[in-house]
Design a protein around this motif. Structure first.
Motif, PDB file in Angstrom:
ATOM      1  N   LEU A 142      10.036   3.865 -18.090  1.00 52.22           N
ATOM      2  CA  LEU A 142      10.020   2.482 -19.046  1.00 52.22           C
ATOM      3  C   LEU A 142       8.917   1.591 -18.700  1.00 52.22           C
ATOM      4  O   LEU A 142       8.209   1.110 -19.471  1.00 52.22           O
ATOM      5  CB  LEU A 142      11.360   1.463 -18.182  1.00 52.22           C
ATOM      6  CG  LEU A 142      12.633   1.653 -18.609  1.00 52.22           C
ATOM      7  CD1 LEU A 142      13.643   1.017 -18.032  1.00 52.22           C
ATOM      8  CD2 LEU A 142      12.815   1.542 -20.210  1.00 52.22           C
ATOM      9  N   LYS A 143       8.338   1.849 -17.421  1.00 51.97           N
ATOM     10  CA  LYS A 143       6.973   1.151 -17.230  1.00 51.97           C
ATOM     11  C   LYS A 143       5.815   1.604 -18.193  1.00 51.97           C
ATOM     12  O   LYS A 143       5.187   0.799 -18.652  1.00 51.97           O
ATOM     13  CB  LYS A 143       6.608   1.236 -15.951  1.00 51.97           C
ATOM     14  CG  LYS A 143       5.376   0.485 -15.473  1.00 51.97           C
ATOM     15  CD  LYS A 143       4.874   0.655 -13.875  1.00 51.97           C
ATOM     16  CE  LYS A 143       3.637  -0.243 -13.711  1.00 51.97           C
ATOM     17  NZ  LYS A 143       2.891   0.425 -12.765  1.00 51.97           N
ATOM     18  N   ASN A 144       5.843   2.976 -18.151  1.00 48.61           N
ATOM     19  CA  ASN A 144       4.902   3.601 -19.117  1.00 48.61           C
ATOM     20  C   ASN A 144       4.969   3.050 -20.538  1.00 48.61           C
ATOM     21  O   ASN A 144       4.192   2.948 -21.321  1.00 48.61           O
ATOM     22  CB  ASN A 144       5.003   5.205 -19.094  1.00 48.61           C
ATOM     23  CG  ASN A 144       4.397   5.567 -17.841  1.00 48.61           C
ATOM     24  OD1 ASN A 144       3.676   5.051 -17.201  1.00 48.61           O
ATOM     25  ND2 ASN A 144       4.818   6.760 -17.209  1.00 48.61           N
ATOM     26  N   ILE A 145       6.286   3.005 -20.976  1.00 47.90           N
ATOM     27  CA  ILE A 145       6.594   2.864 -22.430  1.00 47.90           C
ATOM     28  C   ILE A 145       6.222   1.199 -22.846  1.00 47.90           C
ATOM     29  O   ILE A 145       5.531   0.832 -23.573  1.00 47.90           O
ATOM     30  CB  ILE A 145       8.249   2.859 -22.776  1.00 47.90           C
ATOM     31  CG1 ILE A 145       8.600   4.229 -22.672  1.00 47.90           C
ATOM     32  CG2 ILE A 145       8.493   2.109 -23.944  1.00 47.90           C
ATOM     33  CD1 ILE A 145      10.034   4.462 -22.693  1.00 47.90           C
ATOM     34  N   PHE A 146       6.615   0.323 -21.585  1.00 51.40           N
ATOM     35  CA  PHE A 146       6.101  -1.044 -21.827  1.00 51.40           C
ATOM     36  C   PHE A 146       4.460  -1.213 -21.852  1.00 51.40           C
ATOM     37  O   PHE A 146       4.165  -1.900 -22.663  1.00 51.40           O
ATOM     38  CB  PHE A 146       6.696  -1.784 -20.764  1.00 51.40           C
ATOM     39  CG  PHE A 146       8.139  -2.165 -20.852  1.00 51.40           C
ATOM     40  CD1 PHE A 146       8.795  -2.322 -22.173  1.00 51.40           C
ATOM     41  CD2 PHE A 146       9.099  -2.424 -19.872  1.00 51.40           C
ATOM     42  CE1 PHE A 146      10.008  -2.741 -22.081  1.00 51.40           C
ATOM     43  CE2 PHE A 146      10.365  -2.583 -20.175  1.00 51.40           C
ATOM     44  CZ  PHE A 146      10.752  -2.897 -21.298  1.00 51.40           C
ATOM     45  N   GLU A 147       3.942  -0.458 -20.980  1.00 51.17           N
ATOM     46  CA  GLU A 147       2.617  -0.485 -21.201  1.00 51.17           C
ATOM     47  C   GLU A 147       2.131  -0.145 -22.281  1.00 51.17           C
ATOM     48  O   GLU A 147       1.096  -0.748 -22.826  1.00 51.17           O
ATOM     49  CB  GLU A 147       1.830   0.436 -19.822  1.00 51.17           C
ATOM     50  CG  GLU A 147       2.049  -0.581 -18.392  1.00 51.17           C
ATOM     51  CD  GLU A 147       1.833   0.390 -17.494  1.00 51.17           C
ATOM     52  OE1 GLU A 147       1.316   1.553 -17.628  1.00 51.17           O
ATOM     53  OE2 GLU A 147       1.520  -0.177 -16.147  1.00 51.17           O
ATOM     54  N   ARG A 148       2.350   0.873 -22.820  1.00 46.13           N
ATOM     55  CA  ARG A 148       2.047   1.544 -24.428  1.00 46.13           C
ATOM     56  C   ARG A 148       2.301   0.371 -25.512  1.00 46.13           C
ATOM     57  O   ARG A 148       1.387   0.414 -26.333  1.00 46.13           O
ATOM     58  CB  ARG A 148       2.630   2.726 -24.559  1.00 46.13           C
ATOM     59  CG  ARG A 148       1.831   3.882 -23.843  1.00 46.13           C
ATOM     60  CD  ARG A 148       2.390   5.397 -24.436  1.00 46.13           C
ATOM     61  NE  ARG A 148       3.444   5.512 -23.530  1.00 46.13           N
ATOM     62  CZ  ARG A 148       4.319   6.204 -23.785  1.00 46.13           C
ATOM     63  NH1 ARG A 148       4.709   6.687 -25.168  1.00 46.13           N
ATOM     64  NH2 ARG A 148       5.368   6.611 -22.629  1.00 46.13           N
ATOM     65  N   LYS A 149       3.205  -0.314 -25.067  1.00 41.39           N
ATOM     66  CA  LYS A 149       3.735  -1.352 -26.168  1.00 41.39           C
ATOM     67  C   LYS A 149       2.983  -2.780 -26.112  1.00 41.39           C
ATOM     68  O   LYS A 149       3.044  -3.683 -26.846  1.00 41.39           O
ATOM     69  CB  LYS A 149       5.081  -1.486 -26.216  1.00 41.39           C
ATOM     70  CG  LYS A 149       5.927  -0.177 -26.442  1.00 41.39           C
ATOM     71  CD  LYS A 149       6.044  -0.159 -28.063  1.00 41.39           C
ATOM     72  CE  LYS A 149       6.999   1.032 -28.355  1.00 41.39           C
ATOM     73  NZ  LYS A 149       6.839   1.156 -29.977  1.00 41.39           N
TER      74      LYS A 149
END
Length: 151
Positions: A142-149
């Protein structure tokens, strides 16, 4: 609920774009007279009813919509009547069912003979054990997804 306590027929509530699953609870606002009758009858007996998707909407000729074969039986766990005579209920999903045949009756709502044969595992209370390590992986993703967004 035990296998041997399951009904052979239930009232069915065809509702477009609405699904209930076993072990989930959903709120419903009941206002159509035929469904008010259905809820009244359910409350007088076992509080069970089936939610199912219609294949199409009732057309202007008043044809009754066909139903999909599989639905989910629920139990009314909360019931409140409003001042304007609507019912606010909570329905807890118990087990999926398959329609065997529709029953012709003089009731305003629909009833069906049903089978639970392929769905008895819905009654099991198995809870998946989530380990802390699983949560770590989920939150990392989730952290990786949020960072990419850009969050």
């Amino acid at each position: 609920m035990k296998k041997e306590d399951l009904p052979k027929k239930i009232a069915v509530f065809p509702l477009s774009n609405f699904i209930i699953f076993p072990k989930t609870t959903v709120p419903l606002n009941i206002f159509e007279p035929r469904y008010i009758d259905m809820i009244n009858d359910c409350m007088k007996s076992d509080k069970l009813l089936g939610m199912i998707q219609p294949k199409n909407k009732q057309n202007e000729n008043g044809n009754i919509p066909e139903l999909y074969e599989i639905g989910c039986m629920g139990k009314i766990t909360s019931f409140k009547e409003t001042e304007d005579k609507r019912f606010l209920i909570e329905l807890k999903g118990l087990i999926r069912f398959q329609i065997q045949k529709e029953i012709n009756s003089n009731k305003k709502y629909r009833e069906c003979e049903i089978s639970f044969n392929n769905f008895y595992e819905d009654l099991n209370n198995n809870k998946a054990d989530i380990k802390f390590s699983d949560l770590e992986i989920i939150f990392k993703d989730l952290k990786n997804i949020f960072e990419r967004k850009g969050f």
